[in-house]
Design a protein around this motif. Structure first.
Motif, PDB file in Angstrom:
ATOM      1  N   ALA A 134       9.758   1.934   4.095  1.00  0.00           N
ATOM      2  CA  ALA A 134       9.042   0.741   2.361  1.00  0.00           C
ATOM      3  C   ALA A 134       7.912   0.308   2.924  1.00  0.00           C
ATOM      4  CB  ALA A 134       9.949  -0.003   1.665  1.00  0.00           C
ATOM      5  N   HIS A 135       8.528  -0.215   4.351  1.00  0.00           N
ATOM      6  CA  HIS A 135       7.376  -0.565   5.246  1.00  0.00           C
ATOM      7  C   HIS A 135       6.111  -0.311   5.597  1.00  0.00           C
ATOM      8  CE1 HIS A 135       8.959  -4.843   5.300  1.00  0.00           C
ATOM      9  NE2 HIS A 135      10.624  -4.313   5.310  1.00  0.00           N
ATOM     10  N   LYS A 136       6.252   1.159   5.347  1.00  0.00           N
ATOM     11  CA  LYS A 136       4.938   2.194   5.910  1.00  0.00           C
ATOM     12  C   LYS A 136       4.790   2.909   5.051  1.00  0.00           C
ATOM     13  CE  LYS A 136       7.586   3.162  10.432  1.00  0.00           C
ATOM     14  NZ  LYS A 136       8.516   4.152  11.698  1.00  0.00           N
ATOM     15  N   GLY A 137       5.396   2.623   3.537  1.00  0.00           N
ATOM     16  CA  GLY A 137       4.176   2.718   2.827  1.00  0.00           C
ATOM     17  C   GLY A 137       4.920   3.379   1.054  1.00  0.00           C
ATOM     18  N   LEU A 138       6.298   4.495   1.201  1.00  0.00           N
ATOM     19  CA  LEU A 138       6.808   4.607   0.829  1.00  0.00           C
ATOM     20  C   LEU A 138       7.531   3.987  -0.553  1.00  0.00           C
ATOM     21  CD1 LEU A 138       8.565   7.584   0.229  1.00  0.00           C
ATOM     22  CD2 LEU A 138      10.585   6.374   1.608  1.00  0.00           C
ATOM     23  N   LEU A 139       7.284   4.755  -1.237  1.00  0.00           N
ATOM     24  CA  LEU A 139       8.099   4.270  -3.011  1.00  0.00           C
ATOM     25  C   LEU A 139       9.521   5.140  -3.382  1.00  0.00           C
ATOM     26  CD1 LEU A 139       7.275   2.021  -5.057  1.00  0.00           C
ATOM     27  CD2 LEU A 139       6.076   4.282  -6.566  1.00  0.00           C
ATOM     28  N   PHE A 140      10.237   4.633  -3.249  1.00  0.00           N
ATOM     29  CA  PHE A 140      11.344   5.203  -3.858  1.00  0.00           C
ATOM     30  C   PHE A 140      11.960   4.896  -5.216  1.00  0.00           C
ATOM     31  CE2 PHE A 140      16.069   5.987  -4.043  1.00  0.00           C
ATOM     32  CZ  PHE A 140      16.356   7.829  -3.167  1.00  0.00           C
ATOM     33  N   GLY A 141      11.993   5.740  -5.635  1.00  0.00           N
ATOM     34  CA  GLY A 141      12.963   5.890  -7.524  1.00  0.00           C
ATOM     35  C   GLY A 141      13.847   6.482  -8.009  1.00  0.00           C
ATOM     36  N   HIS A 175       1.049  -1.080  -0.259  1.00  0.00           N
ATOM     37  CA  HIS A 175      -0.085   0.078   0.323  1.00  0.00           C
ATOM     38  C   HIS A 175       0.595   1.113  -0.475  1.00  0.00           C
ATOM     39  CE1 HIS A 175      -3.805   2.946   0.454  1.00  0.00           C
ATOM     40  NE2 HIS A 175      -3.476   3.182   1.674  1.00  0.00           N
ATOM     41  N   ILE A 176       1.208   1.698  -1.353  1.00  0.00           N
ATOM     42  CA  ILE A 176       1.924   3.509  -0.919  1.00  0.00           C
ATOM     43  C   ILE A 176       1.361   4.219  -0.908  1.00  0.00           C
ATOM     44  CG2 ILE A 176       3.206   4.343  -3.019  1.00  0.00           C
ATOM     45  CD1 ILE A 176       3.729   1.697  -4.469  1.00  0.00           C
ATOM     46  N   THR A 177       2.116   5.173  -0.713  1.00  0.00           N
ATOM     47  CA  THR A 177       0.964   6.266   0.417  1.00  0.00           C
ATOM     48  C   THR A 177       2.588   7.571   0.537  1.00  0.00           C
ATOM     49  OG1 THR A 177       1.932   6.256   2.353  1.00  0.00           O
ATOM     50  CG2 THR A 177       0.058   4.531   2.195  1.00  0.00           C
ATOM     51  N   SER A 178       3.316   7.354   0.082  1.00  0.00           N
ATOM     52  CA  SER A 178       4.108   8.303  -0.628  1.00  0.00           C
ATOM     53  C   SER A 178       5.077   8.095  -1.798  1.00  0.00           C
ATOM     54  CB  SER A 178       4.875   9.252   0.540  1.00  0.00           C
ATOM     55  OG  SER A 178       5.735   8.136   1.081  1.00  0.00           O
ATOM     56  N   ILE A 179       5.601   8.964  -2.305  1.00  0.00           N
ATOM     57  CA  ILE A 179       7.090   8.852  -3.313  1.00  0.00           C
ATOM     58  C   ILE A 179       8.264   9.502  -3.134  1.00  0.00           C
ATOM     59  CG2 ILE A 179       5.790  10.383  -4.956  1.00  0.00           C
ATOM     60  CD1 ILE A 179       6.292   7.445  -7.122  1.00  0.00           C
ATOM     61  N   ALA A 180       8.903   9.255  -3.333  1.00  0.00           N
ATOM     62  CA  ALA A 180      10.361   9.719  -3.325  1.00  0.00           C
ATOM     63  C   ALA A 180      10.958   9.781  -4.760  1.00  0.00           C
ATOM     64  CB  ALA A 180      11.406   9.701  -1.986  1.00  0.00           C
ATOM     65  N   CYS A 181      11.355  10.601  -5.775  1.00  0.00           N
ATOM     66  CA  CYS A 181      11.903  10.676  -6.889  1.00  0.00           C
ATOM     67  C   CYS A 181      13.204  11.063  -6.619  1.00  0.00           C
ATOM     68  CB  CYS A 181      11.325  10.694  -7.908  1.00  0.00           C
ATOM     69  SG  CYS A 181       9.304  10.492  -7.732  1.00  0.00           S
ATOM     70  N   SER A 182      14.647  10.755  -6.992  1.00  0.00           N
ATOM     71  CA  SER A 182      15.392  11.235  -7.150  1.00  0.00           C
ATOM     72  C   SER A 182      16.562  11.074  -8.424  1.00  0.00           C
ATOM     73  CB  SER A 182      16.561  10.705  -6.587  1.00  0.00           C
ATOM     74  OG  SER A 182      18.082  11.306  -6.299  1.00  0.00           O
ATOM     75  N   ASP A 183      16.801  12.011  -9.190  1.00  0.00           N
ATOM     76  CA  ASP A 183      17.722  11.664 -10.179  1.00  0.00           C
ATOM     77  C   ASP A 183      18.845  10.950  -9.903  1.00  0.00           C
ATOM     78  OD1 ASP A 183      19.433  12.623 -12.465  1.00  0.00           O
ATOM     79  OD2 ASP A 183      21.021  14.186 -11.045  1.00  0.00           O
ATOM     80  N   PHE A 184      20.146  10.293 -11.149  1.00  0.00           N
ATOM     81  CA  PHE A 184      20.840   9.805 -10.648  1.00  0.00           C
ATOM     82  C   PHE A 184      22.499  10.344 -10.655  1.00  0.00           C
ATOM     83  CE2 PHE A 184      23.902   6.760 -11.858  1.00  0.00           C
ATOM     84  CZ  PHE A 184      23.858   5.385 -10.648  1.00  0.00           C
ATOM     85  N   ASP A 185      22.526  10.674 -11.165  1.00  0.00           N
ATOM     86  CA  ASP A 185      23.713  11.859 -11.371  1.00  0.00           C
ATOM     87  C   ASP A 185      24.605  12.185 -11.337  1.00  0.00           C
ATOM     88  OD1 ASP A 185      25.400   9.199 -13.821  1.00  0.00           O
ATOM     89  OD2 ASP A 185      23.659   9.618 -14.875  1.00  0.00           O
TER      90      ASP A 185
END
Length: 269
Positions: A44-51, A9-19
Motif C-alpha cells: 500500500a505504501h508503494k501505491g497498491l489499492l486493495f479491496g 498516489h495509487i498506481t495499481s489495484i487488486a480486487c477480490s471477490d469475498f466469499d
C-alpha cells in the motif's frame, strides 16, 4: 480492526471477490490471511489499492471480517453486486457518493419486483434471499433446480425480462459452503450500469490506474466479467467447476493464498 495505510498516489489495484475467495468460510488458515494482509500493508505504501468486490451486503462482509482471523479492513469494499462502494479511511467507512448518485438518478428497484410478478405468472418461482431485502438497487433470489431442459428455458425467460427492464441478471450455481441451499441457483438482478466489472472500471478511472496494473480474483461464475475487465484476472484454485469451465487462468493455491501467490510473483518477480 487495524487501519491500513490508504495510498496517496495509487498506481495499481487488486480486487477480490469475498466469499470463498478472500474469505474462506470452512477452511480458515490464519497464516494465509496474515501473509496476504502483510503483503497488502507493505505494498500500500508503494501505491497498491486493495479491496473487496462482492454481491454480499456491507453488513455480511463486516460480520465475517470481524469474527474471522482478519486483522485489517481492505481499502474499499463494493457491495450488493457492484451498486455501492465504501472506502475505509480515518477509522470509518465512507460511501462513494458520486458512484451512488448514478443509481439514485437512474434506477427504481420496484422494476425488479415487477419482473418477479411476471415470472410468477409464468410459474417460475423465485425465493427471496432475505439478507439482501434492503439492498437499495438489487434483488437476490434462489431458484430450485427442476431439470436441465426446464431450467434452461426458464433462465432464458428471466434474462429476457431483465434486459427489457434495463437490468442484468447473474445466474450461477449456489455454494453450500457459504450457507446456500443445495440444488439451487443464485439469481441476482442488478442495474445494467452496475456489476463487479463496472466497479473495477470506475475505480480505474477515478484514480487514474493504468490497465497494465489491474488485478482481480474470484471463485465463481459471477466473477468472470470482473476477471476479464483487468489485465491479470485469476480464479483461485478452489473455484467452482462451473467457473473453471468458463475461465482459463487459475492460481496454484486456494483462497487468499492464491491471491498472495499472484501479487507476489508480479511485484517481487
Amino acid at each position: 480492526m487495524k487501519t491500513i495505510y490508504f495510498p496517496e498516489h495509487i498506481t495499481s489495484i487488486a480486487c477480490s471477490d469475498f466469499d470463498e475467495t478472500y474469505f474462506a468460510h470452512q477452511h480458515s488458515h490464519p497464516e494465509d490471511v496474515k501473509a496476504l494482509e502483510s503483503f497488502i500493508a507493505q505494498y500500500a505504501h508503494k501505491g497498491l489499492l486493495f479491496g473487496i468486490v462482492s454481491a454480499s451486503t456491507k453488513e455480511m462482509i463486516e460480520s465475517c471480517l470481524n469474527h474471522g482471523p482478519n486483522e485489517i479492513y481492505p481499502h474499499f469494499i463494493s457491495t450488493n453486486s457492484g451498486t455501492e462502494i465504501f472506502y475505509f479511511d480515518d477509522e470509518q467507512w465512507r460511501r462513494d457518493e458520486v458512484y451512488h448518485t448514478k443509481f439514485v438518478n437512474n434506477y427504481d428497484k420496484s422494476l425488479i419486483l415487477n419482473i418477479e410478478h411476471v415470472l410468477k405468472s409464468k410459474n417460475i418461482d423465485l425465493i427471496t434471499q432475505m439478507p439482501f431485502i434492503n439492498a437499495p438497487f438489487t434483488r437476490n433470489y434462489y431458484y430450485k433446480m427442476i431439470n436441465k431442459e426446464t431450467d434452461a428455458k426458464n433462465f432464458d425467460i428471466i434474462r429476457k425480462l431483465a434486459e427489457q427492464h434495463h437490468f442484468c441478471v447473474n445466474i450461477s450455481m449456489c455454494n453450500p459452503l457459504i450457507g446456500d441451499p443445495k440444488n439451487h441457483y443464485d439469481i441476482d438482478f442488478y442495474p445494467q450500469i452496475a456489476g463487479k466489472h463496472a466497479v473495477v472500471r470506475y475505480l480505474m478511472d477515478k484514480f487514474g490506474i493504468p490497465q497494465s496494473e489491474t488485478f482481480a480474483f474470484g471463485d465463481s461464475g459471477n466473477d468472470i466479467k470482473m476477471l476479464r475487465a483487468v489485465n491479470y484476472g485469476y480464479l483461485v484454485n478452489n473455484a467452482t467447476p462451473e467457473a473453471k469451465k468458463l475461465y482459463p487462468n487459475i492460481t496454484e493455491n486456494t483462497y487468499n493464498k492464491g491471491i498472495t501467490e499472484v501479487l507476489t510473483a508480479h511485484f517481487k518477480g
